[in-house]
Design a protein around this motif. Structure first.
Motif, PDB file in Angstrom:
ATOM      1  N   TRP A  76      10.376  -4.359   1.550  1.00 43.99           N
ATOM      2  CA  TRP A  76      11.095  -3.460   2.456  1.00 43.99           C
ATOM      3  C   TRP A  76      12.077  -4.220   3.351  1.00 43.99           C
ATOM      4  CZ3 TRP A  76       5.899  -2.641   1.338  1.00 43.99           C
ATOM      5  CH2 TRP A  76       5.579  -1.408   0.784  1.00 43.99           C
ATOM      6  N   SER A  79      12.066  -5.339   8.077  1.00 44.55           N
ATOM      7  CA  SER A  79      12.268  -4.410   9.188  1.00 44.55           C
ATOM      8  C   SER A  79      11.917  -2.965   8.855  1.00 44.55           C
ATOM      9  CB  SER A  79      13.731  -4.454   9.648  1.00 44.55           C
ATOM     10  OG  SER A  79      14.056  -5.746  10.094  1.00 44.55           O
ATOM     11  N   PHE A  80      11.686  -2.692   7.579  1.00 42.97           N
ATOM     12  CA  PHE A  80      11.476  -1.305   7.186  1.00 42.97           C
ATOM     13  C   PHE A  80      10.111  -1.087   6.525  1.00 42.97           C
ATOM     14  CE2 PHE A  80      15.980  -2.428   6.996  1.00 42.97           C
ATOM     15  CZ  PHE A  80      16.491  -1.562   7.951  1.00 42.97           C
ATOM     16  N   PRO A  82       6.896   0.461   6.165  1.00 42.30           N
ATOM     17  CA  PRO A  82       6.528   1.748   6.796  1.00 42.30           C
ATOM     18  C   PRO A  82       5.100   1.803   7.318  1.00 42.30           C
ATOM     19  CG  PRO A  82       6.452   1.965   4.418  1.00 42.30           C
ATOM     20  CD  PRO A  82       6.929   0.557   4.687  1.00 42.30           C
ATOM     21  N   TYR A  83       4.691   0.788   8.072  1.00 47.32           N
ATOM     22  CA  TYR A  83       3.310   0.786   8.564  1.00 47.32           C
ATOM     23  C   TYR A  83       3.075   1.923   9.558  1.00 47.32           C
ATOM     24  CZ  TYR A  83       5.071  -1.492  12.805  1.00 47.32           C
ATOM     25  OH  TYR A  83       5.748  -1.793  13.968  1.00 47.32           O
ATOM     26  N   GLY A  84       4.153   2.380  10.213  1.00 43.97           N
ATOM     27  CA  GLY A  84       4.010   3.491  11.140  1.00 43.97           C
ATOM     28  C   GLY A  84       3.631   4.786  10.443  1.00 43.97           C
ATOM     29  N   ALA A  91       2.795   3.064  15.354  1.00 48.38           N
ATOM     30  CA  ALA A  91       4.234   3.324  15.308  1.00 48.38           C
ATOM     31  C   ALA A  91       4.872   3.055  16.667  1.00 48.38           C
ATOM     32  CB  ALA A  91       4.487   4.767  14.882  1.00 48.38           C
ATOM     33  N   ARG A  94      10.414  -0.038  17.684  1.00 45.88           N
ATOM     34  CA  ARG A  94      10.804  -1.218  16.905  1.00 45.88           C
ATOM     35  C   ARG A  94       9.769  -1.487  15.823  1.00 45.88           C
ATOM     36  NH1 ARG A  94      10.548  -6.471  15.531  1.00 45.88           N
ATOM     37  NH2 ARG A  94      12.475  -7.707  15.690  1.00 45.88           N
ATOM     38  N   ASN A  95      10.245  -1.889  14.646  1.00 56.69           N
ATOM     39  CA  ASN A  95       9.335  -2.279  13.580  1.00 56.69           C
ATOM     40  C   ASN A  95       8.918  -3.734  13.821  1.00 56.69           C
ATOM     41  OD1 ASN A  95       8.386  -3.322  10.935  1.00 56.69           O
ATOM     42  ND2 ASN A  95       8.981  -1.303  10.199  1.00 56.69           N
ATOM     43  N   HIS A  96       7.634  -3.941  14.047  1.00 55.08           N
ATOM     44  CA  HIS A  96       7.144  -5.269  14.436  1.00 55.08           C
ATOM     45  C   HIS A  96       6.533  -6.062  13.281  1.00 55.08           C
ATOM     46  CE1 HIS A  96       7.776  -4.813  18.742  1.00 55.08           C
ATOM     47  NE2 HIS A  96       7.272  -3.587  18.659  1.00 55.08           N
ATOM     48  N   PHE A  97       6.710  -5.603  12.048  1.00 51.69           N
ATOM     49  CA  PHE A  97       6.048  -6.293  10.947  1.00 51.69           C
ATOM     50  C   PHE A  97       6.562  -7.720  10.791  1.00 51.69           C
ATOM     51  CE2 PHE A  97       4.331  -7.113   6.752  1.00 51.69           C
ATOM     52  CZ  PHE A  97       3.138  -6.426   6.799  1.00 51.69           C
ATOM     53  N   GLN A 166      17.056  -6.226  14.719  1.00 53.86           N
ATOM     54  CA  GLN A 166      16.954  -4.855  15.225  1.00 53.86           C
ATOM     55  C   GLN A 166      17.528  -4.713  16.632  1.00 53.86           C
ATOM     56  OE1 GLN A 166      13.123  -2.857  14.177  1.00 53.86           O
ATOM     57  NE2 GLN A 166      12.552  -4.849  13.286  1.00 53.86           N
TER      58      GLN A 166
END
Length: 201
Positions: A76, A79-80, A82-84, A91, A94-97, A166
């Motif tokens: 992904w 940054s994308f 989709p853990y949220g 969620a 910001r995507n923190h993965f 981001q």
């Protein structure tokens, strides 16, 4: 050269399987191959290196865990992930993965770095631990410099997707800090382990 232990050969096979799985249906195929390609190219070199300079299964497992986490995130473009959607309680805006992966790098790299310092470079136990922490910080900094230089050749949209900042101008510093934090938090466990002080595989 000694043969590669079965456990480590199996780990390399799992990583090899993870390469096409990571690229399959990738959100940003061009960026994904920038992240997955080096893993695919490096596999035969890692196989030879593990035979020339044996390491414990614990070190090999830590390296494998990090690479698999990297391949998963690359699917992904980090940054994308989709853990949220999978865990709505986590969620956020910001995507923190990507931050998780930087932290995991610091923690997981400690094991092979300490072992290499003690086993092959003749460092004392204490100096091997100090070396590992400083090496994590140095590698984190070098990666951020590489990431910056690579994006100079990419289109702005592709660069943003690859870097995963981001909109955070201090993203690189936070990534390096999290890698360092992971290394420091792993210190007590690594220091108390005995396997890296000997020659066991």
């Amino acid at each position: 050269m000694p043969p590669l232990p079965r456990a480590q050969a199996a780990m390399l096979a799992v990583v090899a399987l993870g390469v096409p799985l990571s690229a399959w249906g990738a959100l940003y195929p061009g960026n994904t191959w920038l992240q997955v390609g080096p893993v695919a190219i490096g596999l035969p070199f890692v196989w030879r290196a593990l035979r020339l300079r044996p390491v414990s299964n614990a070190s090999a497992a830590c390296m494998t865990a990090f690479v698999l986490l990297h391949l998963f995130a690359a699917r992904w473009s980090y940054s994308f992930v989709p853990y949220g959607e999978w865990l709505p309680a986590l969620a956020s805006d910001r995507n923190h993965f990507d931050r998780l992966v930087h932290f995991a790098f610091g923690a997981l790299a400690m094991v092979p770095l300490v072992e290499a310092g003690a086993r092959y470079w003749g460092l004392s136990d204490r100096m091997a631990l100090v070396f590992a922490v400083t090496a994590v910080l140095a590698l984190g900094g070098l990666y951020e410099i590489f990431e910056w230089s690579l994006t100079l050749a990419l289109a702005p949209e592709a660069a943003g997707a690859y870097n995963g900042e981001q909109g955070d101008m201090f993203d690189a510093q936070k990534d390096m800090a999290l890698a360092g934090l992971g290394a420091v938090l792993a210190l007590p466990w690594v220091r108390g382990a005995a396997w890296w002080k000997g020659t066991e595989r």
